[in-house]
Design a protein around this motif. Structure first.
Motif, short mmCIF file in Angstrom:
data_model
loop_
_atom_site.label_atom_id
_atom_site.label_comp_id
_atom_site.label_asym_id
_atom_site.label_seq_id
_atom_site.Cartn_x
_atom_site.Cartn_y
_atom_site.Cartn_z
N SER A 93 0.84 -1.19 0.00
CA SER A 93 0.00 0.00 0.00
C SER A 93 0.88 1.25 0.00
O SER A 93 2.08 1.18 0.29
N LEU A 94 0.27 2.37 -0.33
CA LEU A 94 0.97 3.64 -0.43
C LEU A 94 1.59 3.99 0.92
O LEU A 94 0.91 3.97 1.93
N GLY A 95 2.88 4.30 0.93
CA GLY A 95 3.54 4.64 2.18
C GLY A 95 4.40 3.50 2.69
O GLY A 95 4.87 2.68 1.91
N THR A 96 4.57 3.44 4.00
CA THR A 96 5.42 2.42 4.59
C THR A 96 4.63 1.16 4.87
O THR A 96 3.56 1.22 5.48
N ASN A 97 5.13 0.05 4.41
CA ASN A 97 4.46 -1.24 4.60
C ASN A 97 5.18 -2.04 5.68
O ASN A 97 6.37 -1.85 5.91
N GLY A 98 4.46 -2.95 6.29
CA GLY A 98 5.08 -3.82 7.28
C GLY A 98 5.79 -4.97 6.61
O GLY A 98 6.92 -4.84 6.13
N TYR A 99 5.14 -6.10 6.52
CA TYR A 99 5.73 -7.30 5.96
C TYR A 99 5.11 -7.60 4.60
O TYR A 99 3.90 -7.68 4.47
#
Lengths: 569, 692
Positions: free
Chosen positions: B448-454
Motif C-alpha cells: 500500500s501507499l507509504g510504509t508497509n510492514g511485511y
C-alpha cells in the motif's frame, strides 16, 4: 559426616532462595474477565449491549453526510458531491459496519447458548443487538448495495464466508427486515422501559427504523421499475404503528419560545439553553437518540468556523407562508435586499438559516455566549462575511448551541418528524395518491408547526403543484443536516439530474450585493441569472455508477470473489 | 540545566549502591548487591499539549498580547500557557534492587550458585490540570484551556520483578591441556505490576490547592490495572578448550513463558560455537611483531523471543469501560460497556531467531592496530505476524508465528593508537550494515501507499509510492496530462500541480503496486506504485577520535547513518507555515520551484504531497553528528600535590554540538520530520574530576 552436612546446607539454602518464587507459567488476566466465563448473567448481556450505543451517528457524521449532496457546499469541495472520486483501498464504513456486525452477532449467538432460565431476561438485549445489526447492514446496503451476509461470529477457519461472494441486494434487504421483525418482537414499548434505562432502544424505535428501511428500498425499487409495493406497505404499517401509538409528539413550544421554538428544540440541554428554561426532558419528539450529558459525555458539535455553506437550492425550497413556492407566491418579497427573501416564509427558514444582519449567539468565542442574566445582549451579527462565514451567502445554525461547553444536546437518530414523513411518502408512492386525512395525520402536523397552511389535494391541484414534489420538499427541509438528502436523491433516482447542477449561492446581479459598497471588492463567477457559482456544473457529474460507492479495492484484492460495483471496475 | 524557558523544569536524582562479597566458611561465599535510586521530576502537566501547540503555531503569533496576557489566535492555544500556567505534575520514581547469592564450593572446581534478585519500581505522581485564560490582541478574553473544568489527580504504579537462579559449574582440566567446562542451571523470572489512578474535578470548589482530596466528590474518577508474567528456563553448556588454541562450545536451553497457551509455552534452543586462536600456534610466533592476536571464530545459535506480544493473548478478554449517560436526561446514570479484546492466539509459541556468524579478531603492530570483522546471517523463522483477513471478519486476526525474515549483515571496527613525542592519539572507526528480506509469509501481502510492514520478498518497512514526473507548467501541459487519465486524479488540477507516472498505462492512477505478469504485461490488478526504498537505517558508523598533549586532552565522538530513506510527513494543509516552503512554492514566476503550488483545496493538496519519489517528498536522511566533544585540562601535579590531591582535571563537554544532513529545515536527524517534539537540544557542561 561433615561432608553430608555440607551438602545438606547447600541444598537447603539453594532451595530457600528458589522457593521465594510464587508464580507458575499458568497465569490469567488479573483485571479483565475471560470471555469463556462472561455472558452468564442478564447484567453481563446488558453491559455488552451498551457498547452499541457508543457507535450511534452523531452531529459530525451526519453533517458530513449532507456535504455529499446538493444542499451543502463544503469549503474544500467534496469529491463525493462532485463525483470526481475514484475507488480507494479502504472504506471506514465498510470496516466499522462489519465490526458492528461481528459484535451484535456475538451477543445474539451467546444468547442462544445461555441457560434457559435467563433466556427471557436477556431477550431485550438480543432484540437490541438485532436492531443494531440491521442498522449496520442498512448502512452497507445504502452505500454498496448487496454485500456479503455474515450470519455467524467468524473464526479464521470460516474461509467460505471470509472469502465468499457478495449476496444479492434482495437477500440483504430480506435479512435486514428479518432482523427488524425479530427485534420489534423482543423490544419493549417506550412506556415499559424503566427510568434508568431510558435511552435504550424501544419497540417504537424498531418500527421507525423498519419503516425507514422499507421506504428506502421500496422507493429504490419503484424508481428502477421493480415492484416496491410490498415494502411500501411495510413502511406504512410500521410508521402507522408509531403514529397510532401516540407515545411521541412534535415539539412545538411557540407558547413560550415564540417563533424560535423550532431552533431551540434541537439544542435543548440539561443546563439552561433557552429563555423558557426548557430542558431535554421537555420534548417528546425524539424516538431514539445518541445521548450526551454535560458531565458524563459532552457532545461535540461542528464549530461554526469552517462549516459548509448552504446552497441556494436549499434556501429556495422553503415555501412562503401561504403554502406556495416562491415562484408562485405573491408573498415572496424578492431578493432586492440581502434579507428580503427571508420575509413571509416557512418559519423553519429563519430557524435553520441565519438571516443576514441579525444577531446570533454561539458556544465560542466567549463573547458570543448567551448571557442569561441579559439574554438579548452580546452575541454577534451575521454580517455576510464571504470567504469566512459563508461562500454562498447562506449560513446555517441548526444544532449550534448558544452556550459555552460542555454542552450536551442529544443527537436525534430517529425522531417523530421523520416517521411522519415516511408515512406520507410511503402512502403517496404506494398508490400515487394520498388522502387529506393521511396528510393531516402526517406532514400537516409539521406544516402547522412551521406556520404553513395544511397541504390538501385541492390545494395542490388548484395551485398547479405536484404532491410528490411537496412531500419531498417537506422531507428535505425538515431533515436538513440529519444525513438523509444524498440517500434520498439516490433512492428517488433523481441524483443523476440534481447532483450535476452547479452549487450556487445568492443572487448577486441586480441586488443589494452588487450595489452595496460592503461587497464591492469581491467578485464571484456568476451564472446567466447572476447567481454566485461555488462549483460550476461542468465540474460536477453523477452517472449511473455513482448510485453505489465502489467496494474498497483492498478488500477485492484480498478476496477476488468480491466483485466491484458496476462502472468502478 | 533547564531545557525549557517557561514552566517548571526540575529533575533530581539520588542513587546509592552497596556491594559486598564475603566468605562465610571454606565452602560458602555470600555475594550481596544492594542499590537504590530516588528521582523527583517536576514538569508541566500538559507537556504534550505544550509540545504539540509549539509545533502547530505560526511563527508570526505573539506569545503575549501588549497587555501582558497570554495571547491566542482563533482556536490556536498558547504553548507557553501549557508550560507555565496549566499546573505541574510531580513524579517520584523509586527503585530498590537487591541481589543475594550463595556460592557453595563443596569440592574443588565445582561451584553451586544460588541467587535471587529483586527490583521494586515505584512511580507515583500527582498532577493538577488547571485552566488558563487567553486573550486576543485587543485584550478581549477569548478562551480558557480547560473551559474551567480544572482537575487534579494522582497515579501510582509499582512493579515487582524477581529472578531466581540456581546453577552449577564444574571445570575439569586434563593434563594441563584439555579444559572442560560444564554448566547447568535453572532460572525463574516473574514480574507483576499494579497501577491505579484517581482524579476529581476541582473547578467547583477551588483550584488554589491542587490536590484531588479538595475536589468535587460528585466528579471523581478512578481506575486500576494489574498484570503479571513469568518465565522459566533450564539451561546447560559444555565447553572444551585445547591449549587455548581450539575452543568449542555447545549450549542448550529450554524456555517456558506464561505468555503462550498451554502446550505452546515451552521451546528448546540450541547453539554451538568454535574458535581457532591462530596467534597461539607455534608457526605464528615468527610474526609476533605484526600479529599480537588473531582469532577466527564462528557460531550458530538459536534464541527465543517473546517480547512485543500481550501477556494473556491466549485468552479472549472482556474489557469494561466507557461512559454513556443512560436514563433520565436530567439525572442520567453512567453506563459502562463490556467489549471484547482481540481474537485469542491459541497456537502461537516462541519466535526462534537463528544466527550464524563468522568473525575475525586481530591486534597487531605492537598493539597499535586492532581490527574486528563480523559477518552474520540471522533467520527469524517463526516471527510474530498478523495475517490480513478480509474485513468481513469484523476484527483483526491475532498474530501467529507466520513470518520468516532473513537479515544479512556485516560489521567492521578498526582502531589505531600511537604517540608522537608527547602527543598521544587514537582513532576508532566502526561501520556496519544489514539488509533484511521477508522470505516467507503466510500471505503474499498487498503493498500500500507509504510504509508497509511485511510483504513477501521485500525488506521489512518497504516504502511504496508514485513515480514523480515533474510539475505541470502550463495549461497545455495540464490538458495533455489530464486527458491521459480517466480516474485517480483530482478534477480541478491546475498548473503547478504534480504529474505522476501512470506506470501500467491504463489511464488510472491507482494506489496498488505496479506488477507485471509472466507475459511481461501489467497484471489485471496492477496499479502504479513502485518501491522507493525501505525505512531501515543502513551503513551506520561511529568515529571516535582523541588525543592528549601534556596536560591537555581532547576527544570527539561522531555518529551517523549512510543511507536512510525517509519521506516528509508534515502536510502543508496542517503546517502551512513551515519556513522552508517560503519562496520555494510553484508560481508562474517560479516554475523551477522545489514545492508544488499551495492550495486550499484539500483534495489537490493531498494529491500533490502524497508519497512519491519527488525531491521535496523523499529524502536520503544520511547524516553525521558530533555526539560528544570533550576538552580537558589536568592541573600540574606540582600544584595539586600541595593540597594533597592526586589529580585534578577540569573539562568541557558538549553533546550533539554539530551535525550535517540532507533534510530541509532544522529537524533532529535522528527524528526526521518530527515537528511536534521538544526542539533539538544541544548540551554543554563543565566539570571537575578529582582523584584523592
Amino acid at each position: 559426616m561433615k561432608k553430608i552436612v555440607k551438602y545438606l546446607i547447600c541444598v537447603l539454602f539453594s532451595g530457600i532462595l528458589i522457593s521465594s518464587c510464587e508464580k507458575s507459567l499458568d497465569l490469567v488476566p488479573l483485571d479483565k474477565y475471560s470471555e469463556a466465563t462472561f455472558f452468564q448473567t442478564p447484567e453481563q448481556f446488558k453491559l455488552f449491549a451498551n457498547q452499541f450505543y457508543n457507535g450511534l451517528p452523531d452531529f459530525s457524521s451526519t453533517t458530513a453526510g449532507d456535504t455529499y449532496s446538493d444542499i451543502l457546499a463544503s469549503w474544500s469541495l467534496s469529491n463525493i458531491s462532485n463525483g470526481s472520486y475514484s475507488p480507494s483501498p479502504a472504506n471506514g464504513l465498510w470496516s466499522s459496519c462489519y465490526s458492528k456486525i461481528r459484535y451484535t452477532t456475538y451477543l445474539i449467538q451467546k444468547g442462544e447458548e445461555v441457560a434457559s432460565n435467563i433466556k427471557t431476561q436477556i431477550s431485550i438485549y438480543v432484540g437490541e443487538a438485532k436492531f443494531f445489526r440491521a442498522m449496520a447492514y442498512f448502512d452497507l446496503l445504502k452505500d454498496f448495495g448487496g454485500v456479503p451476509i455474515i450470519d455467524k461470529v467468524l473464526n479464521l477457519e470460516d474461509t467460505q464466508l471470509l472469502y465468499g461472494p457478495r449476496d444479492t441486494r434482495e437477500a440483504v434487504v430480506d435479512y435486514i427486515l428479518k432482523d427488524m421483525d425479530d427485534a420489534i418482537g423482543l423490544l419493549p414499548l417506550e412506556k415499559d422501559i424503566a427510568g434508568n434505562d431510558k435511552g435504550r432502544v424501544s419497540k417504537e424505535a424498531g418500527w421507525s427504523l423498519k419503516a425507514r428501511i422499507a421506504l428506502f428500498e421500496g422507493t429504490w425499487r419503484k424508481f428502477r421499475n421493480q415492484d416496491g409495493n410490498a415494502l411500501l406497505d411495510k413502511a406504512i404499517e410500521a410508521s402507522g404503528q408509531v403514529i397510532s401509538g401516540g407515545q411521541y409528539q412534535l415539539f412545538d413550544r411557540r407558547d413560550v419560545l415564540g417563533d424560535k421554538s423550532y431552533k431551540y428544540f434541537f439544542i435543548l440541554d440539561k443546563v439552561k439553553s433557552n429563555v423558557a428554561n426548557l430542558t431535554k426532558a421537555d420534548q417528546k419528539e425524539y424516538i431514539f437518540v445518541n445521548k450526551f450529558d454535560n458531565d458524563i459525555r459532552p457532545a461535540g458539535i461542528p464549530s461554526a468556523h469552517g462549516f459548509p455553506s448552504v446552497t441556494k437550492k436549499f434556501a429556495d425550497l422553503f415555501l412562503c407562508s401561504d403554502g406556495l413556492p416562491i415562484e408562485k407566491s405573491p408573498l415572496f418579497h424578492g431578493r432586492l435586499t440581502v434579507s428580503s427573501e427571508y420575509d413571509n416564509r416557512d418559519l423553519r427558514m429563519t430557524n435553520i438559516l441565519q438571516k443576514p444582519f441579525t444577531q446570533f449567539w454561539a458556544s465560542y468565542p466567549p463573547e458570543y455566549n448567551r448571557n442569561w442574566a441579559n439574554p438579548d445582549a452580546g452575541g454577534n451579527i451575521f454580517d455576510l462575511n464571504f470567504g469566512n462565514a459563508t461562500q454562498t451567502g447562506y449560513y446555517s445554525f441548526k444544532f449550534r448551541t448558544e452556550i459555552a461547553g460542555p454542552y450536551a444536546p442529544d443527537y436525534p437518530v430517529i425522531r417523530l418528524a421523520e416517521t411522519l414523513l415516511i408515512y406520507a411518502e410511503a402512502k403517496y408512492e404506494r398508490n400515487s395518491l394520498i388522502s387529506d386525512a393521511d396528510l393531516d395525520l402526517s406532514i400537516n402536523k409539521l406544516r402547522i408547526r412551521a406556520g404553513l397552511p395544511p397541504l390538501t389535494n385541492a390545494f395542490v391541484s388548484s395551485n398547479g403543484l405536484n404532491m410528490r414534489t411537496e412531500i419531498r420538499r417537506e422531507r428535505t427541509i425538515e431533515l436538513f443536516l440529519e444525513g438523509f438528502r444524498f440517500d434520498d436523491l439516490k433512492r428517488w433516482k433523481t441524483a443523476e439530474s440534481e447532483m450535476p447542477q452547479a452549487l450556487k449561492g445568492v443572487l448577486w446581479t441586480g441586488t443589494q450585493y452588487a450595489t452595496d459598497s460592503r461587497w464591492s471588492n469581491i467578485s464571484f463567477p456568476l451564472d446567466t441569472d447572476g447567481c454566485v457559482i461555488v462549483e460550476p456544473a461542468n465540474k460536477r457529474t453523477f452517472t449511473e455508477k455513482h448510485y453505489l460507492f465502489p467496494i474498497p479495492t483492498r478488500q477485492i484484492l484480498l478476496n477476488p470473489q468480491l466483485t466491484q460495483n458496476p462502472g468502478w471496475e | 540545566m533547564a531545557i525549557m524557558s517557561y514552566g517548571s523544569n526540575y529533575n533530581k536524582k539520588i542513587s546509592g549502591r552497596f556491594k559486598n562479597d564475603f566468605k562465610v566458611t571454606d565452602f560458602l561465599e555470600v555475594n550481596t548487591n544492594f542499590s537504590f535510586q530516588n528521582q523527583k521530576i517536576i514538569e508541566p502537566t500538559n507537556y504534550s499539549g505544550m509540545q504539540s501547540w509549539q509545533g502547530l503555531l505560526w511563527p508570526c503569533l505573539m506569545p503575549y498580547n501588549k497587555y501582558g496576557h497570554l495571547y491566542n489566535f482563533g482556536s490556536n492555544q498558547n504553548p507557553i500557557g501549557f508550560a507555565s500556567e496549566s499546573g505541574d505534575v510531580t513524579t517520584l520514581n523509586y527503585r530498590i534492587s537487591g541481589l543475594l547469592a550463595l556460592v557453595f564450593t563443596p569440592f574443588k572446581d565445582f561451584k553451586l550458585t544460588s541467587e535471587i534478585s529483586s527490583n521494586f519500581d515505584i512511580s507515583e505522581n500527582d498532577w493538577a490540570n488547571l485552566g488558563f485564560d487567553m486573550y486576543d490582541e485587543n485584550d478581549k478574553y477569548s478562551y480558557n484551556s480547560t473551559n474551567n473544568r480544572n482537575s487534579a489527580g494522582a497515579n501510582y504504579r509499582r512493579s515487582r520483578y524477581t529472578v531466581a537462579n540456581l546453577y552449577a559449574n564444574y571445570e575439569y582440566i586434563l593434563l594441563d591441556k584439555h579444559r572442560f567446562n560444564f554448566l547447568a542451571g535453572y532460572s525463574h523470572e516473574e514480574n507483576d505490576t499494579r497501577a491505579f489512578s484517581a482524579e476529581r474535578r476541582l473547578g467547583l470548589i477551588s483550584s488554589e490547592i491542587p490536590t484531588f482530596a479538595m475536589g468535587d466528590s460528585e466528579q471523581q474518577y478512578n481506575g486500576e490495572s494489574k498484570a503479571d508474567m513469568s518465565l522459566n528456563s533450564a539451561y546447560a553448556r559444555v565447553g572444551y578448550d585445547f591449549e587455548h588454541k581450539y575452543l568449542i562450545e555447545g549450549n542448550f536451553r529450554y524456555d517456558g513463558s506464561s505468555k503462550f497457551a498451554k502446550g505452546y509455552k515451552w521451546a528448546p534452543f540450541f547453539g554451538v560455537s568454535g574458535a581457532w586462536v591462530l596467534s597461539n600456534e607455534k608457526f605464528m610466533q615468527k610474526m609476533k611483531n605484526a600479529i599480537d592476536y588473531l582469532k577466527i571464530r564462528s557460531s550458530w545459535g538459536q534464541m527465543g523471543n517473546q517480547a512485543s506480544i500481550g501477556l494473556y493473548d491466549f485468552i479472549s478478554q472482556v474489557n469494561i469501560g466507557g461512559r454513556y449517560p443512560m436514563g433520565n436526561p436530567l439525572s442520567p446514570v453512567i453506563s459502562q460497556s463490556a467489549t471484547l479484546g482481540g481474537m485469542s492466539s491459541l497456537t502461537r509459541s516462541w519466535e526462534t531467531i537463528e544466527t550464524s556468524n563468522i568473525g575475525i579478531d586481530y591486534a597487531g603492530i605492537d598493539s597499535r592496530l586492532s581490527l574486528t570483522l563480523d559477518f552474520f546471517v540471522k533467520n527469524n523463522k517463526n516471527m510474530f505476524f498478523s495475517k490480513e483477513f478480509p474485513q468481513v471478519l469484523g476484527t483483526s486476526a491475532p498474530s501467529i508465528n507466520g513470518a520468516h525474515v532473513r537479515t544479512k549483515g556485516w560489521e567492521i571496527s578498526i582502531g589505531w593508537k600511537d604517540k608522537v613525542g608527547e602527543f598521544n592519539y587514537f582513532a576508532n572507526l566502526n561501520l556496519s550494515n544489514n539488509t533484511n528480506k521477508v522470505v516467507e509469509l503466510v500471505e503474499t501481502g498487498i503493498p500500500s501507499l507509504g510504509t508497509n510492514g511485511y510483504l513477501q520478498g521485500y525488506p521489512v518497512g518497504s516504502i511504496f509510492g508514485y513515480k514523480f514526473d515533474g510539475f505541470i507548467q502550463n495549461e497545455s501541459e495540464l490538458s495533455a496530462h489530464t486527458s491521459k487519465f480517466t480516474s485517480g486524479i483530482p478534477n480541478n488540477l491546475k498548473p503547478g500541480d504534480v504529474r505522476y507516472v501512470d506506470m501500467d498505462g491504463d489511464g488510472k492512477l491507482i494506489p496498488q503496486a505496479y506488477q507485471l505478469g509472466p507475459d511481461g504485461k501489467p497484471t489485471v490488478t496492477s496499479g502504479d506504485l513502485v518501491k522507493l526504498g525501505d525505512n531501515g537505517q543502513h551503513y551506520l558508523f561511529g568515529i571516535n577520535l582523541g588525543g592528549s598533549w601534556k596536560n591537555i586532552d581532547l576527544s570527539a565522538f561522531f555518529q551517523g547513518v549512510g543511507k536512510w530513506t525517509v519521506y516528509e510527513t508534515n502536510d502543508p494543509a496542517v503546517y502551512p507555515f513551515i519556513s522552508y516552503y517560503y519562496g520555494e512554492v510553484w508560481t508562474t514566476a517560479k516554475p523551477n520551484s522545489v514545492y508544488p503550488r499551495l492550495t486550499q483545496d484539500g483534495t489537490v493538496l493531498g494529491y500533490d504531497f502524497q508519497v512519491s519519489n519527488a525531491p521535496y517528498k523523499l529524502f536520503n536522511n544520511r547524516y553525521i553528528r558530533l555526539k560528544n566533544l570533550q576538552i580537558g585540562y589536568t592541573l600540574p601535579s606540582i600544584i595539586t600535590r600541595k593540597v594533597m590531591l592526586d589529580k585534578v582535571r577540569v573539562y568541557f563537554s558538549g553533546t550533539d554540538l554539530w551535525e550535517a544532513n540532507k533534510l530541509p529545515g532544522t529537524y533532529d536527524p535522528e527524528k526526521p520530520f518530527a515537528l511536534q517534539a521538544t526542539p533539538m537540544p544541544r548540551g554543554y557542561s563543565f566539570g571537575i574530576n578529582v582523584t584523592l
